[in-house]
Scaffold this motif. Structure first.
Motif, PDB file in Angstrom:
ATOM      1  N   GLY A  47       0.832  -1.203   0.000  1.00 29.30           N
ATOM      2  CA  GLY A  47       0.000   0.000   0.000  1.00 29.30           C
ATOM      3  C   GLY A  47       0.862   1.246   0.000  1.00 29.30           C
ATOM      4  O   GLY A  47       2.054   1.209  -0.295  1.00 29.30           O
ATOM      5  N   THR A  48       0.249   2.364   0.343  1.00 29.72           N
ATOM      6  CA  THR A  48       0.941   3.654   0.390  1.00 29.72           C
ATOM      7  C   THR A  48       0.950   4.151   1.822  1.00 29.72           C
ATOM      8  O   THR A  48      -0.091   4.164   2.483  1.00 29.72           O
ATOM      9  CB  THR A  48       0.247   4.679  -0.530  1.00 29.72           C
ATOM     10  N   TYR A  49       2.115   4.580   2.295  1.00 31.14           N
ATOM     11  CA  TYR A  49       2.293   4.920   3.700  1.00 31.14           C
ATOM     12  C   TYR A  49       2.751   6.368   3.873  1.00 31.14           C
ATOM     13  O   TYR A  49       3.440   6.925   3.017  1.00 31.14           O
ATOM     14  CB  TYR A  49       3.332   3.993   4.342  1.00 31.14           C
ATOM     15  N   VAL A  50       2.375   6.947   5.004  1.00 29.59           N
ATOM     16  CA  VAL A  50       2.816   8.297   5.355  1.00 29.59           C
ATOM     17  C   VAL A  50       4.223   8.206   5.927  1.00 29.59           C
ATOM     18  O   VAL A  50       4.472   7.459   6.873  1.00 29.59           O
ATOM     19  CB  VAL A  50       1.877   8.934   6.396  1.00 29.59           C
ATOM     20  N   ILE A  51       5.153   8.973   5.368  1.00 30.19           N
ATOM     21  CA  ILE A  51       6.528   8.954   5.867  1.00 30.19           C
ATOM     22  C   ILE A  51       6.996  10.329   6.338  1.00 30.19           C
ATOM     23  O   ILE A  51       8.067  10.443   6.935  1.00 30.19           O
ATOM     24  CB  ILE A  51       7.513   8.419   4.810  1.00 30.19           C
ATOM     25  N   ALA A  52       6.212  11.382   6.104  1.00 28.38           N
ATOM     26  CA  ALA A  52       6.571  12.720   6.585  1.00 28.38           C
ATOM     27  C   ALA A  52       5.310  13.562   6.671  1.00 28.38           C
ATOM     28  O   ALA A  52       4.342  13.333   5.945  1.00 28.38           O
ATOM     29  CB  ALA A  52       7.596  13.382   5.667  1.00 28.38           C
ATOM     30  N   ALA A  53       5.336  14.545   7.579  1.00 32.58           N
ATOM     31  CA  ALA A  53       4.154  15.375   7.800  1.00 32.58           C
ATOM     32  C   ALA A  53       4.148  16.639   6.944  1.00 32.58           C
ATOM     33  O   ALA A  53       3.185  17.396   6.970  1.00 32.58           O
ATOM     34  CB  ALA A  53       4.049  15.759   9.278  1.00 32.58           C
ATOM     35  N   SER A  54       5.212  16.880   6.202  1.00 35.99           N
ATOM     36  CA  SER A  54       5.287  18.067   5.351  1.00 35.99           C
ATOM     37  C   SER A  54       6.308  17.826   4.256  1.00 35.99           C
ATOM     38  O   SER A  54       7.090  16.865   4.315  1.00 35.99           O
ATOM     39  CB  SER A  54       5.699  19.300   6.171  1.00 35.99           C
ATOM     40  N   GLU A  55       6.322  18.723   3.275  1.00 38.51           N
ATOM     41  CA  GLU A  55       7.302  18.613   2.206  1.00 38.51           C
ATOM     42  C   GLU A  55       8.720  18.784   2.765  1.00 38.51           C
ATOM     43  O   GLU A  55       9.656  18.124   2.324  1.00 38.51           O
ATOM     44  CB  GLU A  55       7.044  19.660   1.116  1.00 38.51           C
ATOM     45  N   VAL A  56       8.862  19.676   3.751  1.00 33.15           N
ATOM     46  CA  VAL A  56      10.175  19.858   4.378  1.00 33.15           C
ATOM     47  C   VAL A  56      10.604  18.567   5.067  1.00 33.15           C
ATOM     48  O   VAL A  56      11.742  18.116   4.949  1.00 33.15           O
ATOM     49  CB  VAL A  56      10.137  21.017   5.386  1.00 33.15           C
ATOM     50  N   GLY A  57       9.658  17.957   5.786  1.00 30.30           N
ATOM     51  CA  GLY A  57       9.960  16.697   6.437  1.00 30.30           C
ATOM     52  C   GLY A  57      10.325  15.613   5.440  1.00 30.30           C
ATOM     53  O   GLY A  57      11.213  14.799   5.685  1.00 30.30           O
ATOM     54  N   GLY A  58       9.656  15.625   4.291  1.00 30.70           N
ATOM     55  CA  GLY A  58       9.960  14.655   3.251  1.00 30.70           C
ATOM     56  C   GLY A  58      11.360  14.844   2.700  1.00 30.70           C
ATOM     57  O   GLY A  58      12.086  13.876   2.446  1.00 30.70           O
ATOM     58  N   THR A  59      11.768  16.097   2.520  1.00 29.23           N
ATOM     59  CA  THR A  59      13.123  16.387   2.049  1.00 29.23           C
ATOM     60  C   THR A  59      14.160  15.917   3.055  1.00 29.23           C
ATOM     61  O   THR A  59      15.172  15.313   2.707  1.00 29.23           O
ATOM     62  CB  THR A  59      13.284  17.898   1.797  1.00 29.23           C
ATOM     63  N   LEU A  60      13.897  16.187   4.333  1.00 30.67           N
ATOM     64  CA  LEU A  60      14.819  15.740   5.383  1.00 30.67           C
ATOM     65  C   LEU A  60      14.888  14.223   5.434  1.00 30.67           C
ATOM     66  O   LEU A  60      15.964  13.644   5.622  1.00 30.67           O
ATOM     67  CB  LEU A  60      14.363  16.289   6.740  1.00 30.67           C
ATOM     68  N   ALA A  61      13.734  13.571   5.276  1.00 25.51           N
ATOM     69  CA  ALA A  61      13.708  12.106   5.316  1.00 25.51           C
ATOM     70  C   ALA A  61      14.586  11.529   4.216  1.00 25.51           C
ATOM     71  O   ALA A  61      15.313  10.548   4.435  1.00 25.51           O
ATOM     72  CB  ALA A  61      12.273  11.605   5.173  1.00 25.51           C
ATOM     73  N   LYS A  62      14.527  12.125   3.026  1.00 20.39           N
ATOM     74  CA  LYS A  62      15.377  11.644   1.922  1.00 20.39           C
ATOM     75  C   LYS A  62      16.844  11.856   2.243  1.00 20.39           C
ATOM     76  O   LYS A  62      17.691  11.019   1.933  1.00 20.39           O
ATOM     77  CB  LYS A  62      15.006  12.380   0.626  1.00 20.39           C
ATOM     78  N   TYR A  63      17.162  12.984   2.880  1.00 24.63           N
ATOM     79  CA  TYR A  63      18.545  13.274   3.234  1.00 24.63           C
ATOM     80  C   TYR A  63      19.054  12.281   4.279  1.00 24.63           C
ATOM     81  O   TYR A  63      20.166  11.766   4.183  1.00 24.63           O
ATOM     82  CB  TYR A  63      18.648  14.698   3.771  1.00 24.63           C
TER      83      TYR A  63
END
Length: 224
Positions: free
Chosen positions: A69-85
Motif C-alpha cells: 500500500g501507500t504509507y505516510v513517511i513525513a508530515a510536510s514537504e520539508v519533512g519529506g526532504t529531510l527524510a530523503k537526506y
C-alpha cells in the motif's frame, strides 16, 4: 473529506490528502486508504486520486510499498526532504543525533506531560514488552518507535515533533539493522525512561535517554 469541485481536481485532492497528514488524522507510519476508497471519499476518479497521491510521493510525504500500500513517511514537504537526506546517513551519525533529540525531548516531556500522555506512555511501554526481539521483529520495532515518538509528542512542541517525524523512517531502519545483530530489547532502560517522564523528573528522564542511546552508540567504532 468533502467532494471537491471539478476545477483543478488534482490540486484540490492533493491538498485534501495533505491536510489529512498535517492534521495528524493520517499519522507517520500509517497506511492511507486505497485508491478506490479515496475515490469514494473525494468524489473524484481514480486517475485524479492516483495523480494526487503521486504528487505527495514526489514531495516525500508518502511512500508506495509494493504489495502493501501507500504509507505516510513525513508530515510536510520539508519533512519529506529531510527524510530523503537522512536515508543515506551513517548509523552512528543517526544515533548521535537521536541522543541529542531524545534527551531534550525526555526532559521536556517530564515537565509538560499530561494525563493523556501518561496513559499513552504506559500503554505503549506495555505493548513494546509484548513483542519478541527475535528474527521476526517488525512489530517490536514499530512498538519501540511509537514509544519514543510518544515521548516527543509529550514535549508539546509541534516543530520538534515534525522534525523528529522526518527522521522516523531512518530511525526504524537503524533499529532494524542493529537488532539483526543483537536481540537485546533494553526493557529495563525503557521502563526507567518512561517512569522518569511519568514522575515528572526532567533530569532523570534526560539521563535515562542519554545513557540508553549512549550504550547503543558505543557499539559502533569512532569515526576517523
Amino acid at each position: 473529506m468533502q467532494p471537491v469541485r471539478r476545477t483543478s481536481l488534482i490540486a484540490q485532492v492533493t491538498e485534501q490528502l495533505r491536510a489529512e497528514i498535517r492534521s495528524g488524522r493520517w499519522v507517520i507510519g500509517s497506511r492511507i486508504p486505497t485508491e478506490p476508497e479515496l475515490t469514494e471519499l473525494t468524489g473524484t476518479g481514480r486517475n485524479t486520486v492516483r495523480e494526487a497521491v503521486q504528487a505527495l510521493v514526489h514531495a516525500g510525504m508518502l511512500e508506495r510499498r509494493q504489495g502493501s500500500g501507500t504509507y505516510v513517511i513525513a508530515a510536510s514537504e520539508v519533512g519529506g526532504t529531510l527524510a530523503k537526506y537522512f536515508a543515506d546517513a551513517e548509523e552512528r551519525d543517526v544515533l548521535e543525533l537521536r541522543q541529542a533529540l531524545d534527551t531534550t525531548a525526555a526532559a521536556l516531556a517530564a515537565r509538560r506531560r499530561d494525563d493523556t500522555d501518561i496513559a499513552t506512555l504506559h500503554r505503549l511501554l506495555a505493548e513494546r514488552g509484548e513483542h519478541s526481539w527475535g528474527e521476526h521483529n517488525s512489530a517490536a520495532i514499530a512498538a519501540d518507535v511509537a514509544l519514543h515518538r510518544a515521548i516527543v509528542v509529550a514535549s508539546h512542541n509541534a516543530i520538534y515533533l515534525e522534525f523528529y517525524d522526518s527522521l522516523l523512517p531512518t530511525i526504524e531502519q537503524v533499529i532494524r539493522s542493529r537488532t539483526a545483530r543483537s536481540d537485546d530489547s533494553y526493557d529495563i532502560e525503557h521502563s526507567d525512561l518512561v517512569r522518569a517522564v511519568v514522575d515528572g523528573d526532567p533530569d532523570r528522564a534526560a539521563q535515562a535517554a542519554r545513557c540508553f542511546l549512549g550504550s547503543l552508540i558505543a557499539e559502533y567504532p569512532e569515526p576517523r
